[in-house]
Every structure is written in C-alpha cells, then in structure tokens.
Scaffold this motif. Structure first.
Motif, PDB file in Angstrom:
ATOM      1  N   ARG A 180     -23.495-189.509 -19.228  1.00 29.53           N
ATOM      2  CA  ARG A 180     -22.794-189.941 -18.020  1.00 29.53           C
ATOM      3  C   ARG A 180     -21.984-188.764 -17.471  1.00 29.53           C
ATOM      4  NH1 ARG A 180     -22.464-195.770 -17.798  1.00 29.53           N
ATOM      5  NH2 ARG A 180     -23.378-196.679 -19.688  1.00 29.53           N
ATOM      6  N   TYR A 181     -22.149-188.515 -16.176  1.00 28.75           N
ATOM      7  CA  TYR A 181     -21.443-187.427 -15.506  1.00 28.75           C
ATOM      8  C   TYR A 181     -20.575-188.025 -14.402  1.00 28.75           C
ATOM      9  CZ  TYR A 181     -25.494-184.868 -17.403  1.00 28.75           C
ATOM     10  OH  TYR A 181     -26.475-184.361 -18.212  1.00 28.75           O
ATOM     11  N   LEU A 182     -19.352-187.594 -14.324  1.00 29.94           N
ATOM     12  CA  LEU A 182     -18.472-188.010 -13.232  1.00 29.94           C
ATOM     13  C   LEU A 182     -17.680-186.794 -12.779  1.00 29.94           C
ATOM     14  CD1 LEU A 182     -17.265-190.103 -11.360  1.00 29.94           C
ATOM     15  CD2 LEU A 182     -15.618-190.689 -13.150  1.00 29.94           C
ATOM     16  N   TYR A 183     -17.957-186.330 -11.569  1.00 27.36           N
ATOM     17  CA  TYR A 183     -17.299-185.135 -11.063  1.00 27.36           C
ATOM     18  C   TYR A 183     -16.835-185.354  -9.624  1.00 27.36           C
ATOM     19  CZ  TYR A 183     -18.465-182.148 -15.002  1.00 27.36           C
ATOM     20  OH  TYR A 183     -18.518-181.592 -16.245  1.00 27.36           O
ATOM     21  N   LYS A 184     -15.703-184.736  -9.303  1.00 20.70           N
ATOM     22  CA  LYS A 184     -15.182-184.724  -7.951  1.00 20.70           C
ATOM     23  C   LYS A 184     -14.979-183.270  -7.537  1.00 20.70           C
ATOM     24  CE  LYS A 184     -12.762-189.141  -8.451  1.00 20.70           C
ATOM     25  NZ  LYS A 184     -11.442-189.828  -8.413  1.00 20.70           N
ATOM     26  N   THR A 185     -15.406-182.962  -6.326  1.00 17.03           N
ATOM     27  CA  THR A 185     -15.323-181.589  -5.830  1.00 17.03           C
ATOM     28  C   THR A 185     -14.626-181.572  -4.484  1.00 17.03           C
ATOM     29  OG1 THR A 185     -17.422-181.068  -6.927  1.00 17.03           O
ATOM     30  CG2 THR A 185     -16.628-179.508  -5.289  1.00 17.03           C
ATOM     31  N   LEU A 186     -13.659-180.678  -4.335  1.00 19.73           N
ATOM     32  CA  LEU A 186     -12.943-180.491  -3.074  1.00 19.73           C
ATOM     33  C   LEU A 186     -13.076-179.034  -2.659  1.00 19.73           C
ATOM     34  CD1 LEU A 186     -10.826-181.426  -0.890  1.00 19.73           C
ATOM     35  CD2 LEU A 186      -9.067-180.627  -2.484  1.00 19.73           C
TER      36      LEU A 186
ATOM     37  N   TYR B 169     -31.596-184.335  -8.209  1.00 27.17           N
ATOM     38  CA  TYR B 169     -32.844-185.084  -8.215  1.00 27.17           C
ATOM     39  C   TYR B 169     -32.723-186.439  -7.521  1.00 27.17           C
ATOM     40  CZ  TYR B 169     -31.226-187.932 -12.253  1.00 27.17           C
ATOM     41  OH  TYR B 169     -30.545-188.786 -13.095  1.00 27.17           O
ATOM     42  N   GLY B 170     -31.519-186.802  -7.082  1.00 29.18           N
ATOM     43  CA  GLY B 170     -31.384-188.065  -6.377  1.00 29.18           C
ATOM     44  C   GLY B 170     -30.183-188.099  -5.468  1.00 29.18           C
ATOM     45  N   GLY B 171     -29.631-186.944  -5.155  1.00 28.18           N
ATOM     46  CA  GLY B 171     -28.466-186.893  -4.287  1.00 28.18           C
ATOM     47  C   GLY B 171     -28.860-186.975  -2.821  1.00 28.18           C
ATOM     48  N   PRO B 172     -27.938-186.634  -1.919  1.00 23.76           N
ATOM     49  CA  PRO B 172     -28.197-186.756  -0.474  1.00 23.76           C
ATOM     50  C   PRO B 172     -29.018-185.594   0.063  1.00 23.76           C
ATOM     51  CG  PRO B 172     -26.008-185.903  -0.829  1.00 23.76           C
ATOM     52  CD  PRO B 172     -26.586-186.154  -2.201  1.00 23.76           C
ATOM     53  N   THR B 173     -30.175-185.353  -0.535  1.00 21.49           N
ATOM     54  CA  THR B 173     -30.978-184.183  -0.178  1.00 21.49           C
ATOM     55  C   THR B 173     -32.322-184.565   0.432  1.00 21.49           C
ATOM     56  OG1 THR B 173     -31.772-184.115  -2.472  1.00 21.49           O
ATOM     57  CG2 THR B 173     -29.908-182.703  -1.910  1.00 21.49           C
ATOM     58  N   ASP B 174     -32.481-185.816   0.857  1.00 23.69           N
ATOM     59  CA  ASP B 174     -33.722-186.210   1.515  1.00 23.69           C
ATOM     60  C   ASP B 174     -33.738-185.680   2.947  1.00 23.69           C
ATOM     61  OD1 ASP B 174     -34.527-187.400  -0.774  1.00 23.69           O
ATOM     62  OD2 ASP B 174     -34.093-189.450  -0.144  1.00 23.69           O
TER      63      ASP B 174
ATOM     64  N   ILE C 159     -23.521-179.585  -3.650  1.00 24.61           N
ATOM     65  CA  ILE C 159     -24.007-180.728  -4.428  1.00 24.61           C
ATOM     66  C   ILE C 159     -24.126-180.301  -5.889  1.00 24.61           C
ATOM     67  CG2 ILE C 159     -25.804-182.471  -4.660  1.00 24.61           C
ATOM     68  CD1 ILE C 159     -24.260-182.473  -1.988  1.00 24.61           C
ATOM     69  N   PRO C 160     -23.508-181.020  -6.835  1.00 22.51           N
ATOM     70  CA  PRO C 160     -23.648-180.666  -8.252  1.00 22.51           C
ATOM     71  C   PRO C 160     -25.110-180.690  -8.682  1.00 22.51           C
ATOM     72  CG  PRO C 160     -21.904-182.297  -7.934  1.00 22.51           C
ATOM     73  CD  PRO C 160     -22.628-182.187  -6.638  1.00 22.51           C
ATOM     74  N   HIS C 161     -25.506-179.756  -9.551  1.00 22.17           N
ATOM     75  CA  HIS C 161     -26.923-179.637  -9.887  1.00 22.17           C
ATOM     76  C   HIS C 161     -27.454-180.862 -10.607  1.00 22.17           C
ATOM     77  CE1 HIS C 161     -25.328-178.070 -13.805  1.00 22.17           C
ATOM     78  NE2 HIS C 161     -26.359-178.720 -14.267  1.00 22.17           N
ATOM     79  N   TRP C 162     -26.596-181.586 -11.355  1.00 17.80           N
ATOM     80  CA  TRP C 162     -27.082-182.745 -12.089  1.00 17.80           C
ATOM     81  C   TRP C 162     -27.367-183.925 -11.155  1.00 17.80           C
ATOM     82  CZ3 TRP C 162     -22.520-180.202 -13.271  1.00 17.80           C
ATOM     83  CH2 TRP C 162     -21.374-180.694 -12.653  1.00 17.80           C
TER      84      TRP C 162
ATOM     85  N   ASP D  12     -23.503-172.464 -12.086  1.00 19.85           N
ATOM     86  CA  ASP D  12     -24.833-172.392 -11.488  1.00 19.85           C
ATOM     87  C   ASP D  12     -25.092-170.992 -10.940  1.00 19.85           C
ATOM     88  OD1 ASP D  12     -25.283-175.028 -12.058  1.00 19.85           O
ATOM     89  OD2 ASP D  12     -24.745-175.758 -10.062  1.00 19.85           O
ATOM     90  N   ALA D  13     -26.379-170.693 -10.737  1.00 18.80           N
ATOM     91  CA  ALA D  13     -26.765-169.424 -10.119  1.00 18.80           C
ATOM     92  C   ALA D  13     -27.187-169.608  -8.667  1.00 18.80           C
ATOM     93  CB  ALA D  13     -27.900-168.772 -10.909  1.00 18.80           C
ATOM     94  N   ALA D  14     -27.384-170.848  -8.233  1.00 18.50           N
ATOM     95  CA  ALA D  14     -27.718-171.163  -6.844  1.00 18.50           C
ATOM     96  C   ALA D  14     -27.289-172.596  -6.583  1.00 18.50           C
ATOM     97  CB  ALA D  14     -29.211-170.990  -6.574  1.00 18.50           C
ATOM     98  N   SER D  15     -26.960-172.889  -5.336  1.00 19.89           N
ATOM     99  CA  SER D  15     -26.454-174.212  -4.984  1.00 19.89           C
ATOM    100  C   SER D  15     -27.150-174.749  -3.751  1.00 19.89           C
ATOM    101  CB  SER D  15     -24.938-174.170  -4.739  1.00 19.89           C
ATOM    102  OG  SER D  15     -24.238-173.792  -5.900  1.00 19.89           O
ATOM    103  N   VAL D  16     -27.084-176.080  -3.621  1.00 21.21           N
ATOM    104  CA  VAL D  16     -27.539-176.775  -2.420  1.00 21.21           C
ATOM    105  C   VAL D  16     -26.307-177.316  -1.707  1.00 21.21           C
ATOM    106  CG1 VAL D  16     -28.884-178.693  -1.502  1.00 21.21           C
ATOM    107  CG2 VAL D  16     -29.767-177.377  -3.441  1.00 21.21           C
ATOM    108  N   TYR D  17     -26.242-177.058  -0.401  1.00 22.12           N
ATOM    109  CA  TYR D  17     -25.125-177.535   0.412  1.00 22.12           C
ATOM    110  C   TYR D  17     -25.642-178.533   1.448  1.00 22.12           C
ATOM    111  CZ  TYR D  17     -22.905-173.327  -1.453  1.00 22.12           C
ATOM    112  OH  TYR D  17     -22.415-172.350  -2.290  1.00 22.12           O
TER     113      TYR D  17
END
Length: 761
Positions: free
Chosen positions: A336-342, A125-130, A119-122, A108-113
C-alpha cells in the motif's frame, strides 16, 4: 521487422515522390498543419519545435484521434528511443529507466507531468495519464535537470489537457468497443460562462475491460479493468485586469484493475491466444489519484511575464499479486502506497529580439509511506546450515548429508513480512535558462540550476516464520538434537530480517550548469550543440539484516548533444535529428554483504556511458496525405563496477547493457483522406530485442524484438465520425518478460479489432 520496413519503404516512396505533383496541390495552411509550427512548453518557454534544440517528440490531438491512442503506454510504444518496460511498470528514455538502471536508490530518473503536476511512478500504470481530452504530449529526451530539476536525469514526459474556450461552447464524445469487450466511453463539454473572461471545461472517461487472462483457479480475469477519469478546468482572464490569466484544474482518477504487470502461463498449448493464470490470490491494482493545479500569469512589463504554478496531488495505491502463480497458497505481495506531493514554482519569462529566457524558483515536498504486507518463500540455505553444523563439531560429509535431508523436509522458508517506510522529501531550487542572439544567425545558450534537497527516510520491518518446522525426530532420535538446533537457526535467520524503527536525514546540494551554441544557417536550417550536467539525488537505504539505514550519495551525468532542425520542399517536409553522448558516474546499485539473504543495501558502485541518435520526419505529400517516421538508436554500457569492501554480491555489471534498452526503435505512419469524408491511418512500430535483467548472465533474460502494426479507417463529417480500428493488425506474438523457470511470461497485446464513434459540436 520485414513488415515494418515494407511499410516504411512505401512511406518513403510516397514522401520522395511528392515533388512530382506538388505544383498541382492546393496551398497548405501552415499555421494549422505544419509540424514546425507546433508550440512546445515542456522547457517552460513558448517556442516552436523547430526553435528547440532539445530532442522533443510531440503527440498532437490529431495524432491521438487518428491512431486511437488511449493510454500513455500507447505513446511509449510509438516514439523513437522511448520504450515500455515491465508490463505497465514504467518506461525508458534513451535506454534509461524512469526508476534508474542499477536497481538501487529511491529517486526517479524521469517523470511524467500532467498539467504541471508530477505523477509518482508507482501510480503511472493507472494514474491520470490517459489520452482523452489531451491537448498535447511532449516527450523530452535527455537530461532536463536544469529546467525540471528533481527526477529528470533521463528526461520527462509532459501531458497538457485541453483548456476551456472563452468564445464558444463545444463538446466532444466518443465510444470505443473492441472484440475483447474493452469498452471506453468518453465525453467533454466546455465554453464561456462570461464571454472572453471566464470559461469552464469538464471531461470524463469511463473504461470497462473484461480482460484477456482467465484465472482457472479463482475464476474471472486477472486483468479485468474498471476506471473512471474526471477532470474539470476553469480559465479566467478578467477584463478589469488586462493580461492576467488564471487556470485552475482538478483531476480525479479511480482505477480498479490488474496489477502493473500480469503473468500468463507458458506451459499450456497456444498460450498467446488462450491466456490463462493459476494463482490462488487476487492480482489487482487499485489507484485513487487526485490532482489540483493552479496556474497564474501576468505581464509585469513589455516582454516580461510573471508566472506561478501550484500543484498538489494525492496518490493512494493498493497493489496485490500472487508471486508464485500456482493454485497453492504460497506467496503473495500486498503493498500500500500513500503519498502527497506539493509543488510551487515562480517564474519570470523575458522575450525580446536579442534576449529571451527565464528565471525561476521552485519548491517541492513529498510526504508519505509504503506499507508492505507480504508472504514470501526463501530457499533453504543448505550451505549456511552445513556451516552451522561444522561449527558444532560435524564433519563436512556429515554436515552436507544432514543439511540436504533437512532441505528435503523444508525446501523453502515461508516468511510473513511486514514493513513500513515513511519518507519526506523537500527540494528548493533556483534555475535559469537564456538565449542571447549575438548575430542574426548565431545564438548563445546558457542555463543553470542550484538544487537543495533534504530527505528523511525511515523504516521498520517485522519478519515471522509462517510455516511448520520439520519434526526433530524425522531422522530418528540420534539426530533430534541436531534438527532442533537447525530449527532454531532457521527461526534466527527469519528474526534477522526484522528491524526496529530507524530514521535518517540527508541533505544534498547540486549545481547543474548548461551551455550551448545555435546557428541559423538559413531560415529553414538550424544546428545546435549543448552540454549540461544532470543528477539523481541520494538518500538512505535500509539494510534489514543489520537493522541500519545506510546512506548513499547522488548520481551525476554529463550530456553532450547536437541537434538539427530543418524544413525542405517549401516546408512540406520537416526533418529533425539529435545525436548524444552521456557519461554517468556514482550510480546507485544494490550490494549484498554476506550475513544472510537480508544483508543488502544501496551503494554507489557503477559508472556507465550511452550514446545514440533520434531522427524524425514529417511530410505533406499531397492534398489529404501526410506521412511521418522516426528512428531511434542507443548503445548503453556499464564501464565500471566497484563494490565496497566486504560486499559478497555475485552480480557483476561491468561490460553489460542497461535493462530494457532497445538498440533500435522505429515507428512510422501515413494518414490519408480519400474525399467524401473517408479517412484512414496505418502506423507501425518496431523495437529490437532487450535484456530484462542485469549482470554478466543477462543473455538468459532476453526477449526478442517485435513489430506491431495498427490501423484505423472511417467516415468523418464536421459533426460526427464512425470508424474501425485494429491494434496489432498482423497478430505479432511477443513477450515483454519471461520467467522460464516457473513457466510464466508477460505477453504483448494480441490482435484486436474494434469499432468507434465520435461526435463534436
């Protein structure tokens, strides 16, 4: 746009008329209300907005409430030089998409934290960003690679949720209900379990939206949405260990709704106000997101503090869309995407009168995979068929006649496509940032980051013919052998898209320096100039036709930026500005190489530049009245486009602009308290036209500018509120994307009226 400038004109008249009655206004609580006192944390140091030369737009809880902001997309659309892209797929900062601009590369060129977790870019559109129970949103414009490192070449967005109180138990609840049956129920409660030592805060939001796009083939609404966002936070400041602060949070999101973008038919009457779709397959996006974050800080000595931030998140996304959009069962994408980030960060912060700064170490690991299960149609390649026939003795005229007849029988080649793309990315970094006060006015700024990344990418694809081949006898017995030959060629073309499992590992080292100077001309006027390097990492790209993983290198940029921070009229007017110029080289793009439609991979082939500015102003014009406005301008251009030898791509980026890079973004608003508990907000945002595609023909992919006006009016007491709100008050009809050839478009949100109620205790 005329409506927008009319609104800004009225705002400006009020702002500059402020001195006429300023002497009669009561004293303003600067600590509570002055924008200059906003504390920003996105640069991992505790500084006020006025002390930060980085261009940062801050969204406070007060603005979230007064403008009834619900999602991160609301923030995108109301911030200078920040813009939504393809539906809710992502965003651009200063014209640079969060996924890059050259249609190539993995990073990515920019991220949301969110609370420190990327938060993964995919899942955006429905992650914990409300916006419910959010303490602050910071939009960092421009490269943040020195501080944020990975995926920050364009900037970043930092969302911080509210912490528990250690003093009092409090609670908040809200209900929003719109005319389109969009219902949102929100609640939060928290307080001390052990006074002054241990506190907890729990929040929840449930959203149920009927949707706007009625599917006349399947029934129901394509963009129907059901979402549940749960968050828990614990804060501990033990009396036995003075200075120690520990905050642990867990965020769980379950979202079942429309795809990240939704098409409406444009070949029906009044398609803005009566939105329909005709796809026979579901258009859905299901997201399960879990985030855990643990923050720990402890003062080691006077002015020296040690901090640790640990985050873990799991994102599971299932995206399905009918890409042909017709009642026929032709094409569908099922990913289908399944990712884990630490992530783990250790940081030392030092703050004295002459020297302040930080030194840190960072570790990042992302593992997961993408599984693709799609049915696609490829236009039958008549030129390739004609070439095959000529190679077997046919004249050019005969070859063209037969290939055209064959294409009439099989206009497209239906392909069932299955692919697996597992990957692992590990990054380790050392970074620092410091300010040295040389004199009472002059400050030197410096920083660095050494980034070491190792990524491993693998890919496997299986492509099969998914239709019926033409009867070898459809042109008569004399041609049966030729048609059989063509059929075999078609099957071979599909088979060429299959690739056995292949993997590749890459390692990158990047040194990213930063230098600058800041001058305090007066206590209320500061200017600064900074230079810093940024990068987007390289990797490996699958070439399906050649069954190869092709390596590509990182992208690099240099950003030159000047800033102004100022207060006027005894602090009642805050005016901030940034001007920037960025050069960018070795950009990652997709190149085709001619064997067939699957012969493509990522290469480093483009260079570009961009420049522009942001200006933001806030003014307290009278008791209970404040205004705010922002202007962003950016110009983008690809300067170079040099494909490697053997490339056959026809798209030329040289001289063109970035996609979804509006030249002008403007926003503004006014808040007014009328006395007796009544309050109102009126705000507007404007974006100029954008190109939704790249290349010399991008003028064909252009959507016009739009002005959107929103408002809220209500009655408020210390304990409860009741209000009406409007989105797109004047029913501006606009498109975010148009696919004219198949009569489909992504339409902007329509005029919407709603009612809300809130309580606080």
């Amino acid at each position: 746009m005329s409506r927008f400038f009319a609104l800004l004109s009225s705002v400006a008249i009020v702002a500059f008329a402020a001195p006429a009655w300023a002497d009669t206004a009561p004293a303003v609580d600067e600590e509570a209300t002055t924008p200059g006192e906003i504390i920003v944390t996105g640069e991992k140091s505790t500084r006020t907005l006025q002390q930060t030369p980085t261009s940062i737009a801050v969204v406070t809880p007060e603005r979230i409430e007064k403008e009834a902001l619900i999602t991160i997309q609301d923030v995108y659309n109301r911030t200078a030089n920040l813009s939504e892209t393809y539906g809710a797929a992502g965003f651009t900062i200063r014209g640079v998409s969060n996924t890059g601009v050259g249609a190539g590369g993995q990073a990515d060129a920019a991220s949301v934290y969110v609370d420190g977790a990327p938060i993964p870019h995919w899942a955006l559109y429905g992650g914990p960003t409300d916006m419910w129970d959010v303490q602050q949103v910071e939009v960092l414009r421009g490269p943040q690679s020195t501080i944020q490192g990975l995926n920050a070449l364009a900037g970043g967005i930092v969302i911080t949720s509210k912490d528990p109180s250690l003093v009092n138990w409090t609670g908040d609840a809200r209900v929003l209900w719109t005319e389109h049956d969009d219902r949102t129920f929100s609640g939060a409660v928290g307080g001390p379990i052990i006074e002054d030592e241990l506190g907890v805060r729990l929040s929840a939001e449930r959203r149920a939206d009927r949707g706007l796009i009625r599917n006349v083939t399947r029934g129901g609404y394509d963009d129907e949405l059901k979402a549940l966002n749960l968050r828990g936070k614990i804060k501990w400041t033990p009396a036995a260990i003075p200075g120690l602060e520990a905050v642990a949070s867990y965020n769980r999101v379950r979202r079942d709704g429309g795809y990240l973008y939704e098409y409406s038919r444009t070949d029906v009457p009044d398609y803005y106000d009566h939105r329909i779709s005709t796809g026979d397959q579901p258009s859905r996006g299901k997201i399960d997101s879990d985030i855990a974050v643990f923050n720990l800080s402890y003062p080691l000595a006077d002015k020296l503090k040690l901090s640790s931030v640990t985050s873990w998140n799991r994102s599971k996304v299932h995206s399905v869309i009918d890409t042909d959009g017709t009642p026929a069962d032709l094409q569908t994408i099922d990913n289908r995407y399944l990712y884990k980030t630490l992530t783990q960060e250790l940081r030392l912060n030092y703050d004295s009168d002459t020297l302040s700064g930080l030194l840190g170490a960072w570790y990042y690991r992302r593992t997961g995979s993408i599984h693709q299960n799609s049915r696609i149609n490829i236009e039958t390649p008549t030129a390739t068929i004609a070439g095959l026939l000529q190679a077997n003795g046919a004249t050019p005229a005969q070859a063209q006649f037969i290939s055209n007849a064959y294409a009439a029988q099989l206009p497209v080649i239906p392909v069932a496509y299955n692919g697996d793309q597992p990957e692992k990315v590990e990054t380790m970094a050392l970074f620092g940032d410091a300010r040295l006060k040389v004199t009472d006015r002059l400050t030197l700024i410096g920083g660095f980051r050494f980034d070491h990344e190792r990524n491993r990418y693998a890919a496997e694809t299986v492509a099969t013919f998914n239709g019926t081949l033409p009867d070898p006898n459809f042109m008569g017995a004399p041609y049966a052998g030729i048609i059989s030959l063509i059929n075999q060629g078609v099957l071979g073309l599909v088979s060429d898209a299959s690739s056995p499992l292949a993997s590749n590992s890459r390692t990158f080292n990047a040194f990213l320096p930063k230098a600058g100077i800041s001058m305090d001309w007066t206590p209320d006027l500061t200017t600064a100039f900074t230079v810093q390097r940024a990068y987007r990492s390289g990797g490996s790209s699958q070439n399906p036709a050649r069954a190869e993983l092709v390596p590509y290198d990182p992208e690099y940029s240099w950003n030159y930026e000047g800033s102004l921070r100022s207060k006027w009229l005894d602090g009642r007017l805050v005016l901030n500005a940034n001007i920037f110029y960025m050069t960018w080289k070795d950009q990652q793009v997709t190149a085709y190489f001619g064997q067939n439609a699957y012969d493509y991979n990522t290469v480093n082939a483009a260079g570009s530049h961009l420049y522009g500015f942001e200006v933001e102003a806030n003014a307290k014009v009278a008791r209970g009245v404040d205004v705010y406005a922002s202007v962003g301008h950016v110009r983008t251009k690809f300067d170079d486009f040099d494909l490697p030898q053997g490339a056959t791509s026809t798209v030329d980026l040289k001289g063109t602009q970035f996609p979804y890079a509006p030249r002008w973004t403007l926003s503004g608003g006014v808040n007014a308290e009328f006395g007796g508990g009544f309050a109102a907000n009126l705000n507007a945002n404007y974006r100029t036209s954008v190109f939704t595609g790249v290349g010399q023909d991008q003028a064909q992919y252009k959507v016009s500018g739009r002005t959107v006006v929103n408002g809220r009016i209500g009655y408020e007491t210390e304990r409860w509120s009741l209000f009406l709100f409007a989105r797109n008050l004047f029913n501006e009809k606009y498109k975010q994307y148009e696919y004219a050839a198949i009569h489909q478009a992504i339409l902007g949100d329509p005029q919407t009226f709603g009612v809300g109620a809130g309580v606080h205790w």
